[in-house]
Design an enzyme around this catalytic site. Sequence first.
Site, PDB file in Angstrom:
ATOM      1  N   GLU A  56       0.826  -1.206   0.000  1.00  0.00           N
ATOM      2  CA  GLU A  56       0.000   0.000   0.000  1.00  0.00           C
ATOM      3  C   GLU A  56       0.866   1.264   0.000  1.00  0.00           C
ATOM      4  OE1 GLU A  56      -3.726  -0.560   2.249  1.00  0.00           O
ATOM      5  OE2 GLU A  56      -3.384   1.452   3.008  1.00  0.00           O
ATOM      6  N   HIS A 106       6.222 -26.757   0.635  1.00  0.00           N
ATOM      7  CA  HIS A 106       5.394 -27.771  -0.009  1.00  0.00           C
ATOM      8  C   HIS A 106       4.280 -27.102  -0.801  1.00  0.00           C
ATOM      9  CE1 HIS A 106       7.519 -30.687   2.503  1.00  0.00           C
ATOM     10  NE2 HIS A 106       7.481 -29.719   3.407  1.00  0.00           N
ATOM     11  N   LYS A 123     -12.935   2.846  -1.404  1.00  0.00           N
ATOM     12  CA  LYS A 123     -13.862   3.133  -0.295  1.00  0.00           C
ATOM     13  C   LYS A 123     -15.026   3.998  -0.804  1.00  0.00           C
ATOM     14  CE  LYS A 123     -10.704   2.999   3.716  1.00  0.00           C
ATOM     15  NZ  LYS A 123     -10.157   3.705   4.882  1.00  0.00           N
TER      16      LYS A 123
HETATM   17  O1  PA5 Z   1      -2.985   2.054   5.935  1.00  0.00           O
HETATM   18  C1  PA5 Z   1      -4.061   2.550   5.657  1.00  0.00           C
HETATM   19  O2  PA5 Z   1      -4.213   3.769   5.642  1.00  0.00           O
HETATM   20  C2  PA5 Z   1      -5.271   1.698   5.379  1.00  0.00           C
HETATM   21  O3  PA5 Z   1      -4.967   0.369   5.170  1.00  0.00           O
HETATM   22  C3  PA5 Z   1      -6.222   1.786   6.565  1.00  0.00           C
HETATM   23  O4  PA5 Z   1      -5.595   1.297   7.715  1.00  0.00           O
HETATM   24  C4  PA5 Z   1      -7.519   1.018   6.313  1.00  0.00           C
HETATM   25  O5  PA5 Z   1      -8.095   1.388   5.092  1.00  0.00           O
HETATM   26  C5  PA5 Z   1      -8.503   1.286   7.448  1.00  0.00           C
HETATM   27  O6  PA5 Z   1      -8.686   2.665   7.581  1.00  0.00           O
HETATM   28  P1  PA5 Z   1      -9.207   3.310   8.899  1.00  0.00           P
HETATM   29  O7  PA5 Z   1      -8.234   3.052   9.976  1.00  0.00           O
HETATM   30  O8  PA5 Z   1      -9.351   4.748   8.577  1.00  0.00           O
HETATM   31  O9  PA5 Z   1     -10.530   2.662   9.187  1.00  0.00           O
END
Ligand code: PA5
Length: 467
Positions: free
Chosen positions: A292, A321, A437
Amino acid sequence: MSHPLTLDLTGLTATVLGDQGPAAADIAALAPAARAAREAILARHARGELGFFDLPDDRVTARACLDYARELPPAVDTMVLLGIGGSSLGPRALYSALARPLDALRSRSPGMPRRLLFPDNADPVTMRAVLEVCDPNRTVWNVVTKSGGTAETAAQLLVVADHLERALGARAKDHIVATTDPTAGALRATATARGWRTFDIPSNVGGRFSVLTAVGLLPSAVAGLDVVGLLDGARAMRDRCLGDDPATNPALLLASLLHHHHIARGRPMVVLMAYVDALYDTADWFRQLWAESLGKERSTDGTVIETGPTPIAARGATDQHSQLQLFVEGPRDKVVLMLTARQRELEVTIPDTELAHSRAEYGYLAGRGMGVLLDAELRGTIGSLARRRRPVGTIALDRVDAPSLGSLLMLLECATAYAGPLYRVDPFDQPGVEEAKRLAYAALGRAGFEDLARGLPPITTEGPYVL
Ligand code: PA5
């Protein structure tokens, strides 16, 4: 000075790889870009943007989390964490690594550490099961969301709040604790209005870098884990990762070599393969962190570059495996990083019995430890990759304890941060995730997202390629 973690990247260099890896002169030539990446990140830190660097110094939050855990009524034996992505993967990694294996499955008895459960997803079958196994009187629900508005977490919260109000009436509020942005977002406003206990995620710390905030520390404290040791280990590693010389800064060397293998040698895949079960969820946490942070459509100057490495979480010996055949003989597009511990917490000795000596297929195991077997499997896997001149490095913790784990998490966070400028991307945003989202809001008919709904593809049931 000894460190609770050793990073060995020799197998990513010409020393092992010959012409398949960078020689000392090539590595020296990577240093200017590495130094510039570090400077760019530290300049952002100096501007107050990157709070994750400072988390190991925040002992006030650790104390507040420990106080909360101590003050919980003894009858409470379970905490369920409601959250997803960075708001769940970090605390789950801590619990998997530092709690007794399978602890959540053991029947509860007085004096046992509290168990943690992580439904993580919005799957209704999982959610129903969690509600069924958790006695409302004995459970606290920790709602975790930085933005406050993530749909999956909002859905979990709404279901749980209703469930608790039906079961406990006015006492429901004592069974919810919210961890979120200090001021912004729906959860902060709701928690304030309802009188729920809250913990902060600093506004300059994003979800996937939040494991050392109350996001990770609160559930860890509730489960009786060593949160102070975790921060101590993270602080020592953070300090090692601030230096400007890739020869002594482990995060800078790691970022630099992984980037080199991707861009200069066509190896975008990074496999983190844990030879300790307790560390598999740490590999899963890293999968999100690396993907990410570095997978981006645009560079920081706005150019479309569609770049990014692909992380893969694996478990040894299990995946020997499964995926190892591909890693050893398939395309030369991977770097494998082994994750192990020098000392295992305990050993199970294979009995030296008549049965063991009855066949050649068993005899060589008699009297040996299962951990010894796993270590031999690890050596064998490293050997088979190295013989084929495929890059393989090792991250070895002295043991799986809180300081080593804190050290490991900080190493990987710093390496991810430094890799951002090397890839020319901002490692701290996630526009693709935000777009998904918003499209999900549109699909659910949320007001304000009508325009996006018009562009959503229909769920097709007929067509030439629908079988
Ligand atoms: O790292 C990130 O920003 C995302 O993976 C968030 O952690 C994830 O989308 C959840 O978001 P939030 O903590 O705002 O609910």
